[in-house]
Design an enzyme around this catalytic site. Structure first.
Site, mmCIF file in Angstrom:
data_model
loop_
_atom_site.group_PDB
_atom_site.id
_atom_site.type_symbol
_atom_site.label_atom_id
_atom_site.label_comp_id
_atom_site.label_asym_id
_atom_site.label_seq_id
_atom_site.Cartn_x
_atom_site.Cartn_y
_atom_site.Cartn_z
ATOM 1 N N GLU A 1 0.869 3.883 1.785
ATOM 2 C CA GLU A 1 1.290 4.300 3.113
ATOM 3 C C GLU A 1 2.469 3.466 3.615
ATOM 4 O O GLU A 1 3.451 3.996 4.138
ATOM 5 C CB GLU A 1 0.142 4.164 4.131
ATOM 6 C CG GLU A 1 -1.074 4.983 3.819
ATOM 7 C CD GLU A 1 -2.143 4.185 3.078
ATOM 8 O OE1 GLU A 1 -1.826 3.520 2.064
ATOM 9 O OE2 GLU A 1 -3.305 4.237 3.509
ATOM 10 N N HIS B 1 0.850 -1.185 0.000
ATOM 11 C CA HIS B 1 0.000 0.000 0.000
ATOM 12 C C HIS B 1 0.889 1.238 0.000
ATOM 13 O O HIS B 1 2.013 1.210 0.515
ATOM 14 C CB HIS B 1 -0.898 0.020 1.228
ATOM 15 C CG HIS B 1 -1.988 -0.993 1.193
ATOM 16 N ND1 HIS B 1 -3.089 -0.915 2.024
ATOM 17 C CD2 HIS B 1 -2.172 -2.109 0.446
ATOM 18 C CE1 HIS B 1 -3.900 -1.925 1.787
ATOM 19 N NE2 HIS B 1 -3.361 -2.675 0.836
ATOM 20 N N CYS C 1 -2.476 -0.339 7.488
ATOM 21 C CA CYS C 1 -1.702 0.900 7.404
ATOM 22 C C CYS C 1 -1.792 1.703 8.690
ATOM 23 O O CYS C 1 -0.802 2.283 9.134
ATOM 24 C CB CYS C 1 -2.149 1.718 6.199
ATOM 25 S SG CYS C 1 -1.750 0.890 4.634
ATOM 26 N N CYS D 1 -6.303 1.969 5.847
ATOM 27 C CA CYS D 1 -6.923 0.720 6.283
ATOM 28 C C CYS D 1 -6.322 0.308 7.633
ATOM 29 O O CYS D 1 -5.404 0.964 8.152
ATOM 30 C CB CYS D 1 -6.691 -0.374 5.239
ATOM 31 S SG CYS D 1 -4.966 -0.938 5.130
#
Length: 156
Positions: free
Chosen positions: A57, A55, A88, A85
């Site tokens: 992040e 991801h 993260c 999410c």
């Protein structure tokens, strides 16, 4: 569109999100800032890697930690185009990021103001300041357009 220019970190996160969309990735971008300077930026790479944890992040956090040569990102800010999410949000807490600015809310998968609300849990040992809605319309428009095009492609 916002009435005011976006802060540079969010503009850069949106540029990363656009790069993700062009690469066929879900258009999410993230930027880490330390003392007013961008030290890392990334976009989703889950398909290209292939890695479900790639991801934006997490990648930005990893690269910021490498840049600083330490696992704790105290005093850093994370700017991201979509509400993080749970995975993260957990990484944000473990990295000790001071502030999180995000664009669009994510009622289905977000875990900051929706779902698990990771930072509100007693088990969360670090709770960053959170500032939602920065570049919200731009972030949401980018995501909607990406998924609209995906649906069109699947109907062909």
């Amino acid at each position: 569109m916002n009435r005011w220019p976006l802060p540079e970190p969010m503009a850069r996160a949106l540029a990363q999100a656009r790069a993700a969309a062009e690469a066929g990735e879900v258009p999410i971008g993230a930027v880490v800032v330390k003392d007013g300077e961008i030290i890392a930026e990334a976009h989703n790479l889950t398909r290209a890697s292939p890695d479900p944890t790639a991801h934006a992040e997490l990648l930005a956090i990893r690269w910021a930690a490498q840049t600083l040569g330490q696992e704790r990102l105290e005093g850093c800010e994370l700017w991201v185009t979509l509400e993080p999410c749970a995975m993260c949000a957990g990484a944000i807490a473990h990295a000790r990021i001071a502030r999180v600015y995000y664009g669009a809310p994510d009622p289905k998968g977000g875990a900051v103001e929706h779902g698990a609300r990771v930072f509100e849990q007693a088990q969360c040992l670090h709770k960053p300041e959170v500032y939602p809605g920065i570049g919200e319309s731009e972030s949401a428009d980018l995501l909607r357009g990406f998924f609209r095009e995906r649906r069109r492609e699947s109907l062909r």
